[in-house]
Design an enzyme around this catalytic site. Structure first.
Site, PDB file in Angstrom:
ATOM      1  N   HIS A 200       0.854  -1.202   0.000  1.00  0.00           N
ATOM      2  CA  HIS A 200       0.000   0.000   0.000  1.00  0.00           C
ATOM      3  C   HIS A 200       0.884   1.245   0.000  1.00  0.00           C
ATOM      4  CE1 HIS A 200      -4.257  -0.713  -0.009  1.00  0.00           C
ATOM      5  NE2 HIS A 200      -4.532   0.410   0.645  1.00  0.00           N
ATOM      6  N   GLY A 205      -5.355   5.922  -3.228  1.00  0.00           N
ATOM      7  CA  GLY A 205      -5.365   5.554  -4.642  1.00  0.00           C
ATOM      8  C   GLY A 205      -4.709   4.236  -4.969  1.00  0.00           C
ATOM      9  N   GLY A 207      -5.709   1.034  -4.659  1.00  0.00           N
ATOM     10  CA  GLY A 207      -6.548   0.071  -5.358  1.00  0.00           C
ATOM     11  C   GLY A 207      -6.705   0.423  -6.824  1.00  0.00           C
ATOM     12  N   ARG A 211      -5.074  -1.602 -10.327  1.00  0.00           N
ATOM     13  CA  ARG A 211      -5.817  -2.081 -11.498  1.00  0.00           C
ATOM     14  C   ARG A 211      -5.293  -1.444 -12.784  1.00  0.00           C
ATOM     15  NH1 ARG A 211      -9.331  -2.149  -7.160  1.00  0.00           N
ATOM     16  NH2 ARG A 211     -10.085  -0.010  -7.403  1.00  0.00           N
TER      17      ARG A 211
END
Length: 362
Positions: A200, A205, A207, A211
């Protein structure tokens, strides 16, 4: 936080092999699948991009629909966006456009990841102070009650002090593994994503960025069909399984032999669903090539208006109801259109195909 990047603990099982084979088969045959007219490919990509942006931001709490996302994308050139949700959608749109335009010049490096985060946060006033910067405060994943009060820590992420070191180790390991090719690229990409989210590295932001990084890595390793079918929409529809599988693997990443299996099963199933969705879209496009013009017009009407009666369709395209009735009947028989209701309440719509938790083995 201890992060053990031991790929030797990964075990191929029959299901993993089956999933990989289906994805690789589609990857190899994409040129044959993707022989649509350029304007149709552009439209497929446009729709998939809207779905990806909408889904990825909704996974993190946004309430905006795909229609609202489309409206925001049409106005990206304006300088400000009113709400936090609009800012997040705009930032993700800027980032995805950059990836699709420049992925060949975007190797997996710390500098590129920082630039991607900066672009993701470009439109967010709240995040200006930490755009493109690793976190300076702790951001463990917490659970909150209905009133917004924190009730506990779900997962302890890397400390701000350890983050630069861990990110350096993760990127070095990932690039070495991708270069060695001792494991399939998709397996390494999946391992990178779960470890990235365990660290993390940014204050906010992570996540959405994970992706976007998945899309970048898919493109850079030959999965050039990825922009035409939304992986994010598959994840949104199976969000519970997404988080459960992430946590199951993340809690083992400090052990000598991490258990990659739960997350990688989910990740590969999501990629397979992405492939199947795209197959279906391309097959539909090919069917449309041979469809009568009136039937095509009916399909377009239903895309634009949702459910319609024959009388409503007649008013919209000025074709008599007897002709329309024959075309609607054929479209229903062929599975392109669904009929609901009876008598005057009869309405027609396009099939709704959504991935379910069961399809991904919840």
């Amino acid at each position: 936080m201890k992060l053990v990047l031991n790929s030797y603990s990964f075990v191929f099982d029959r299901e993993i092999v089956k999933l990989l084979l289906e994805i690789e088969e589609f990857k190899g045959s994409w040129k044959a699948y993707g022989n649509l007219a350029p304007e149709r490919l552009i439209e497929l990509k446009r729709i998939a991009t809207i779905e990806s942006i909408g889904s990825s931001t909704r996974i993190e709490g946004s309430k905006l629909s795909d229609a609202e996302v489309e409206r925001i994308m049409a106005g990206l050139s304006k300088q400000s966006f009113r709400t936090r949700d609009e800012q997040e959608v705009a930032g993700y749109a800027f980032l995805m456009n950059e990836i699709y335009d420049s992925w060949e010049e975007m190797p997996l490096t710390e500098n590129i990841i920082r630039q991607m985060h900066s672009l993701l946060m470009r439109t967010s006033d709240k995040d200006e102070r930490h755009r493109g910067e690793y976190k300076h405060v702790e951001n463990s994943v917490a659970a909150f009650d209905s009133s917004g009060q924190q009730v506990g820590i779900i997962f302890e992420t890397a400390t701000a002090f350890d983050t630069p070191r861990l990110m350096g180790e993760l990127l070095e390991w990932t690039n070495i593994e991708l270069t060695k090719r001792s494991l399939p690229a998709l397996i390494v990409i999946g391992m990178f994503v779960v470890a990235f989210l365990a660290i993390h590295p940014f204050e906010d932001g992570n996540g959405r960025l994970s992706r976007a990084l998945t899309q970048l890595l898919l493109l850079r390793h030959g999965y050039v069909y990825a922009p035409y079918s939304s992986l994010e929409s598959v994840i949104e529809a199976t969000k519970d399984s997404y988080y459960v599988s992430l946590r199951a693997t993340q809690k083992t990443l400090g052990q000598p032999e991490p258990d990659w299996s739960v997350w990688l099963h989910y990740f590969l199933k999501a990629l397979v669903k992405q492939v199947r969705n795209l197959k279906r879209k391309v097959e539909t496009e090919n069917l449309l090539k041979t469809m009568p013009e009136i039937s095509l017009r009916i399909i377009e009407l239903l895309k634009a208006h949702g459910k319609l009666s024959i009388s409503e369709a007649e008013k919209l395209i000025s074709i008599n109801k007897f002709t329309l009735r024959a075309h609607f009947k054929n479209l229903v028989a062929e599975g392109h259109v669904i009929r609901s209701g009876k008598g005057p309440a009869t309405r027609y719509s396009l099939p709704q195909r959504e991935v379910s938790e069961r399809e991904l083995g919840k």
